[in-house]
Design a protein around this motif. Sequence first.
Motif, PDB file in Angstrom:
ATOM      1  N   SER A 116      -7.559   3.010   0.230  1.00  0.00           N
ATOM      2  CA  SER A 116      -8.889   3.130   0.866  1.00  0.00           C
ATOM      3  C   SER A 116      -9.159   4.347   1.212  1.00  0.00           C
ATOM      4  N   ARG A 155       0.657  -1.159   0.046  1.00  0.00           N
ATOM      5  CA  ARG A 155      -0.112  -0.122   0.160  1.00  0.00           C
ATOM      6  C   ARG A 155       0.817   1.232   0.023  1.00  0.00           C
ATOM      7  N   TYR A 184      -4.760  -1.563  -4.823  1.00  0.00           N
ATOM      8  CA  TYR A 184      -3.908  -0.282  -4.734  1.00  0.00           C
ATOM      9  C   TYR A 184      -3.806   0.068  -6.006  1.00  0.00           C
ATOM     10  N   THR A 223     -10.738  -4.768  -4.175  1.00  0.00           N
ATOM     11  CA  THR A 223     -10.220  -3.326  -3.799  1.00  0.00           C
ATOM     12  C   THR A 223      -8.795  -3.347  -4.243  1.00  0.00           C
TER      13      THR A 223
END
Lengths: 114, 114
Positions: B52, A100, B32, B30
């Motif tokens: 997110s 991330r 990144y 979902t």
Amino acid sequence: GAGVSQSPSNKVTEKGKDVELRCDPISGHTALYWYRQRLGQGLEFLIYFQGNSAPDKSGLPSDRFSAERTGESVSTLTIQRTQQEDSAVYLCASSPRSTRYGYTFGSGTRLTVV
Amino acid sequence: AQSVTQPDIHITVSEGASLELRCNYSYGATPYLFWYVQSPGQGLQLLLKYFSGDTLVQGIKGFEAEFKRSQSSFNLRKPSVHWSDAAEYFCAVGAEGGYQKVTFGIGTKLQVIP
């Protein structure tokens, strides 16, 4: 170190010779990646390390290419019996365990095979 | 398998004009999402990332990108382009989990004219 360090920055080699490219990742980054970028092309994935193991070597184009990593530190990409089509910029990147945060790239090694 | 499409290989804009670079991704969960910039002779620098939360993310150098799940897009925007923004821009998609590989698009080369 503060950033990802790659050496040499430029390498000219004769066809058929072996070359070693070095990558020194950011301290504490467990993941390390090698990519190849041919002139005018996108990034071609080569290999991924998590620690000193390589869960994905699927991008290595032939058995002339190999890579190793010492612990969570330096990695070396070796190309044996270089060919002219190996001429490219070889980019190394490192990241923390989670993707991330994105990768931090080195400036690359420009390899020219003559 | 995840994939990224950057439909525009080359874009030319006038200095001071607005910019939008397109990126579409394919991934089951979902993702990144990242945008990187590569100036000539340099490695890749992370502009911004989404993993997110707020779907509009701000990055460095005045860039922003919006995650639109319904369109599987993550377009990069800048309201007023500067000559120094001329570079190649790469969209990338990754995911959390056991394997950290990030997949890059082929890049969009931005030319800025006076």
